[in-house]
Design a protein around this motif. Structure first.
Motif, mmCIF file in Angstrom:
data_model
loop_
_atom_site.group_PDB
_atom_site.id
_atom_site.type_symbol
_atom_site.label_atom_id
_atom_site.label_comp_id
_atom_site.label_asym_id
_atom_site.label_seq_id
_atom_site.Cartn_x
_atom_site.Cartn_y
_atom_site.Cartn_z
ATOM 1 N N GLU A 202 2.006 5.710 3.914
ATOM 2 C CA GLU A 202 2.607 6.481 2.815
ATOM 3 C C GLU A 202 3.728 7.376 3.338
ATOM 4 O OE1 GLU A 202 -0.110 8.534 0.199
ATOM 5 O OE2 GLU A 202 -1.703 7.106 0.679
ATOM 6 N N LYS A 206 7.767 7.450 2.362
ATOM 7 C CA LYS A 206 8.484 8.643 1.907
ATOM 8 C C LYS A 206 9.726 8.908 2.773
ATOM 9 C CE LYS A 206 5.569 10.095 -1.328
ATOM 10 N NZ LYS A 206 5.977 10.274 -2.764
ATOM 11 N N GLU A 209 12.498 6.585 1.892
ATOM 12 C CA GLU A 209 13.196 6.999 0.664
ATOM 13 C C GLU A 209 14.203 8.114 0.953
ATOM 14 O OE1 GLU A 209 10.073 8.079 -1.974
ATOM 15 O OE2 GLU A 209 9.405 6.007 -2.323
#
Length: 604
Positions: A202, A206, A209
């Motif tokens: 995860e 992130k 991004e």
């Protein structure tokens, strides 16, 4: 059991031979283990024929079987097993068909499994390489890296401890890179304290991004040791690197961009990077040979002048006592900062008149090659990418299919696939040579032990059928085939063959001493060897359980090995206690005419 022990020990030693012959990284990782086990087996083999019998004569006393707790447990298990094997012996063909079906199923599952060199180790930190456009200044790199640091620390205060950026080439030039290259080292806190995300996957998503919001950069998310490891092996800091070899830089750049475009459509590829060959501003000076000849100026004289003016040239040595200082001459910084300084550089002709360089040459700023890489004296360009949520082998094979279909290279241009995929292919090629050799030696040892090729092949059938359990266990745990799993299969083969030797050897001894049918001998042999087979399997399996369940540093490498061995031991035990007796009852020929079950030995 002397014969079975000796040949079983020799076979286990031979099984580890392929591991010792591994080269490269995989050899350094697994050959010490293979050598240690080989030495231990050699010592155990010697002690089992000398020390163990002596100790048994001292401490083992005659007693009544069935009195101890362990005897009661084994007797209970065998009481459930005996009626099962009696019924199974009545359906030999069906059992053999089921075993063959299981074998084909295992082969099919193996073709569907993915492949990788070595499972990725979780180092607990990130190493992100950020590349700005060619020619970016140090100030631009500092601005981008500072902004990235602040965003990370503000958005993930509980997950990230510290962020350090390294721009350009370090003081000791072990990794020469330009100013546009930045290595971002992210130190993570203990995962128990994470709040915004729960897993590293995860967090990686992130961070990807965030990096996507920076226009004009390329990046690769890796780990510090993994990054250096990939760089040393293939010259690229990604999991996989596609190398395009050829002569012309423009052609290489064109085909590398095409490959990068195709890689974007392949599932599993991430952080795709293309090596930047061009785009570096350069001052180009093209001499007008007619003008130089007219003024009587030699090209070498002009070259020396330009070198002295802008790069500096050694002019002598200055002494201060015993100290020596080199003296070099060049223009001051304010007279070598622009293109006009080059154009207005004065060149003296043979009469002593000064002529500006722009009258003798065409001077301009053009974009030239930023980097020229070579391997084996050939020019190359790299296209690198990382692999996420998919195995390396199937990802690269899909890309190879797309490249073969859509790209036709000119004569003299070639493509190679490096990185972890190259290591995997090299290790598999080595195993494809040494493993069959080792298996042939095992077959010869079995023949030397039993003197019958039929018996050898019966025992040898344990190898492929035990591998089915290893394949299924890998798939149940969601693991890909790797060199670590391959080493597990090799370890498994020795134990699988050992149980077969123990059982078939005992069958032959009983056939020589008893006038009973083969079925009777099988039931007697199973009753005698049931406990040794079960205990041998359990001891080996329990020894690997901590490795299979560990979650510490480096456990990613050991888990596939242990998983294969445990799953394979389960299938090997099933084979030894169920399938192997059926095979022996079907293909053995001694005393075949005797009744199926001797009622005097085995009453209802």
């Amino acid at each position: 059991v002397k014969k079975s022990v000796v040949y079983g020990g020799l076979i286990i030693l031979i099984v580890y031979f392929p591991i010792i012959t591994l080269s490269g990284v995989e050899g350094k990782m697994f050959s010490p283990m293979a050598m240690t086990v080989s030495f231990a087996i050699s010592g155990a083999l010697l002690l089992s024929l000398t020390y163990v019998p002596m100790m048994c004569s001292l401490f083992i006393k005659p007693g009544h079987h069935g009195d101890s707790f362990s005897d009661k447990i084994m007797d209970f298990i065998y009481s459930k097993y005996e009626p099962l094997i009696k019924n199974i012996l009545l359906f030999k063909k069906q059992v053999l068909i089921a075993a063959l079906s299981l074998l084909f199923l295992g082969a099919f599952l193996f073709t569907q499994s993915g492949g990788e060199f070595i499972p990725k180790l979780d180092e607990g930190d990130y190493n992100i390489e950020i590349r700005l456009p060619v020619g970016a200044s140090l100030e631009q790199s500092k601005a981008i890296s500072t902004k990235f640091e602040k965003i990370l620390l503000s958005q993930f205060p509980d997950e990230i401890l510290d962020v350090v950026c390294k721009i350009g080439t370090p003081e000791i030039p072990t990794d020469p890179v330009p100013f546009e290259a930045t290595d971002v080292i992210i130190s993570l806190s203990n995962q128990d304290s994470w709040k915004k995300v729960k897993t590293k996957e995860e967090l990686t998503k992130k961070i990807t991004e965030i990096l996507g919001d920076f226009a004009g950069i390329s990046y690769s998310i890796s780990q510090p040791i993994e990054n250096r490891f990939n760089d040393m092996i293939s010259g690229a800091k990604t999991d996989v690197v596609v190398k395009v070899f050829g002569d012309d830089l423009d052609t290489l750049a064109n085909y590398s961009n095409k490959i990068a475009f195709l890689a974007r459509d392949v599932k599993g590829t991430a952080d795709i990077q293309t090596q930047k060959l061009g785009g570096l501003p350069q001052i180009m000076i093209r001499y007008d040979r007619e003008q130089l000849s007219f003024h009587g100026i030699r090209v070498k004289s002009v070259n020396d002048l330009i070198e002295t003016a802008f790069a500096g040239r050694h002019a002598g040595i200055i002494y201060e006592g015993e100290k020596r200082f080199p003296l070099s001459v060049r223009l001051s910084s304010e007279h070598r900062s622009s293109l006009d300084d080059v154009k207005l550089l004065m060149v003296s002709n043979k009469e002593g008149f000064l002529i500006p360089l722009k009258e003798l040459a065409e001077i301009s700023i053009e974009k030239g090659p930023a980097e020229i890489s070579r391997e084996n004296s050939k020019r190359k360009v790299n296209v690198g990418f990382n692999v996420r949520n998919r195995d390396v082998e199937s990802t690269v094979k899909e890309l190879q299919g797309k490249v073969k279909k859509d790209i036709v290279l000119p004569t003299g241009y070639t493509i190679e696939y490096g990185g972890t995929f190259e290591n995997l292919q090299r290790a598999k090629e080595r195993l494809q040579i040494v493993l069959p050799v080792a298996l042939c030696i095992i077959l010869l040892l079995l023949y030397a032990s039993f003197g019958s090729m039929k018996d050898c092949l019966m025992i040898f059938s344990a190898i492929p059928l035990s591998a089915v359990g290893g394949i299924v266990s890998l798939m149940l745990r969601g693991m890909n085939f790797s060199i670590s799993a391959g080493v597990g299969f090799i370890c498994l083969f020795g134990v699988a063959v050992l149980n077969g030797i123990l059982l078939i050897g005992h069958f032959k001894v009983l056939l020589e001493k008893k006038e009973n049918s083969i079925e009777d001998v099988i039931l007697m042999g199973l009753k005698d060897k049931f406990r040794p087979i079960i205990i041998t399997t359990l001891v080996a399996a329990f020894g690997f359980i901590p490795m299979a369940l560990s979650n510490g540093a480096g456990s990613e490498v050991s888990k596939p090995l242990a998983t294969v061995v445990i799953g394979g031991l389960i299938s090997a035990t099933v084979l030894t206690l169920i399938v192997l007796p059926v095979i022996y009852a079907t293909f053995a020929t001694e005393n075949k005419k005797k009744p199926l079950i001797n009622e005097e030995l085995f009453p209802e």
